[in-house]
Design a protein around this motif. Structure first.
Motif, short mmCIF file in Angstrom:
data_model
loop_
_atom_site.label_atom_id
_atom_site.label_comp_id
_atom_site.label_asym_id
_atom_site.label_seq_id
_atom_site.Cartn_x
_atom_site.Cartn_y
_atom_site.Cartn_z
N ALA A 213 -74.45 -51.92 25.07
CA ALA A 213 -75.88 -52.03 25.40
C ALA A 213 -76.51 -50.66 25.31
CB ALA A 213 -76.07 -52.62 26.79
N THR A 214 -77.70 -50.61 24.69
CA THR A 214 -78.49 -49.40 24.62
C THR A 214 -79.91 -49.74 25.06
OG1 THR A 214 -79.24 -49.74 22.33
CG2 THR A 214 -77.10 -48.66 22.64
N SER A 215 -80.79 -48.78 24.96
CA SER A 215 -82.18 -49.01 25.33
C SER A 215 -82.92 -49.87 24.30
CB SER A 215 -82.92 -47.68 25.49
OG SER A 215 -82.87 -46.94 24.29
N THR A 216 -82.26 -50.13 23.15
CA THR A 216 -82.93 -50.89 22.09
C THR A 216 -82.24 -52.22 21.76
OG1 THR A 216 -81.70 -49.70 20.37
CG2 THR A 216 -83.86 -48.81 21.02
N GLU A 217 -80.93 -52.37 22.02
CA GLU A 217 -80.25 -53.61 21.70
C GLU A 217 -79.05 -53.85 22.60
OE1 GLU A 217 -79.09 -53.20 17.58
OE2 GLU A 217 -77.11 -52.47 18.15
N ILE A 218 -78.57 -55.09 22.58
CA ILE A 218 -77.43 -55.49 23.40
C ILE A 218 -76.52 -56.39 22.57
CG2 ILE A 218 -78.72 -57.47 24.33
CD1 ILE A 218 -77.15 -57.21 26.91
N THR A 219 -75.21 -56.19 22.73
CA THR A 219 -74.21 -57.07 22.12
C THR A 219 -73.39 -57.67 23.25
OG1 THR A 219 -74.10 -55.73 20.10
CG2 THR A 219 -72.27 -57.23 20.53
N TYR A 220 -73.24 -58.98 23.23
CA TYR A 220 -72.58 -59.65 24.35
C TYR A 220 -71.84 -60.88 23.85
CZ TYR A 220 -76.67 -62.66 23.81
OH TYR A 220 -77.63 -63.49 23.29
N LYS A 221 -70.93 -61.37 24.69
CA LYS A 221 -70.17 -62.58 24.38
C LYS A 221 -70.49 -63.64 25.43
CE LYS A 221 -65.45 -64.28 23.61
NZ LYS A 221 -64.01 -63.91 23.58
N MET A 222 -70.90 -64.81 24.98
CA MET A 222 -71.26 -65.90 25.88
C MET A 222 -70.01 -66.57 26.43
SD MET A 222 -74.15 -66.95 26.93
CE MET A 222 -74.55 -68.19 28.18
N LEU A 223 -69.92 -66.66 27.76
CA LEU A 223 -68.76 -67.25 28.41
C LEU A 223 -69.06 -68.67 28.92
CD1 LEU A 223 -67.54 -64.11 30.41
CD2 LEU A 223 -66.83 -64.89 28.14
#
Length: 231
Positions: A213-223
């Motif tokens: 995660a940064t101030s411009t984007e987020i990468t995540y995995k849905m659980l």
């Protein structure tokens, strides 16, 4: 939905005092984003979790325009127009939508008029709501297709999370929900999660793992998705 119901109830009362029309109960289909187990990258301001409860009804579609001579009027159904079974007439599912009605001294036709029918005693028959109640009409069964369609106010309840940025280890999200229920106002909430405590975020039953995660984007995995509503 209420406006649509009022239109068809008024239509039924105008055409006939021999029928009773009441709203039908829809099925609820849940549409969710993203898929469980999927990793996703989104930018600030974009929705990261979205869930809609879609109200659906049985629906009928005609293969071409159909016009019938009813008692004291002509009534028609339009090709590829959804006729949605969101009403009940005399205990039967009524497929209603926009068609046309012709009548009067000059037999003038008015487009966009509410027209309804129920299934007949056989596949080659439908009972059309006319001026004096339901009238049986013969039809080629190959000209009508039964399926599903979203309700007029299809989104019964929607809730979603929006990524709003990151400050140090703190992740910022916005939660919003709204419904077609007139007595329930829209709701929003600003949320903050400290990633130094856990990389797994949980809210209202939803769980997702933050990969970056940064101030411009987020990468995540849905659980897991949002829990079912209990209200």
């Amino acid at each position: 939905m209420g406006h649509r119901i009022a239109i068809f109830v008024a239509f039924a009362l105008t055409l006939s005092g021999c029928v009773t029309m009441t709203p039908a109960t829809p099925e609820v289909s849940i549409k969710s984003f993203p898929e469980i187990g999927k990793s996703v990258t989104r930018e600030v301001g974009e929705t990261i979790i979205d869930q809609e409860n879609i109200k659906v009804f049985p629906a009928a579609y005609f293969g071409h325009d159909l016009k019938y001579a009813m008692t004291a009027l002509y009534l028609g159904f339009r090709k590829d127009t959804p006729y949605v079974a969101d009403q009940i007439i005399n205990g039967q599912a009524a497929y209603c939508g926009q068609g046309f009605i012709c009548g009067g001294f000059n037999n003038d036709c008015q487009e966009g008029q509410p027209v309804c029918f129920v299934k007949g005693k056989s596949p080659s028959q439908i009972d059309v709501l006319g001026k004096f109640g339901l009238e049986a009409i013969n039809i080629n069964p190959n000209l009508i297709r039964y399926s599903r369609a979203a309700a007029f106010d299809s989104v019964g309840f929607r809730r979603y999370l929006v990524y709003t940025g990151k400050s140090g280890p703190v992740l910022h999200l916005g939660y919003k929900e709204h419904t077609s229920e007139l007595d329930r106002p829209a709701f929003s909430q600003d949320l903050n999660f400290d990633l130094s405590e856990s990389r797994v975020i949980g809210f209202k039953g939803a769980r997702f793992e933050i990969l970056s995660a940064t101030s411009t984007e987020i990468t995540y995995k849905m659980l897991t998705g949002f829990a079912d509503r209990t209200d």
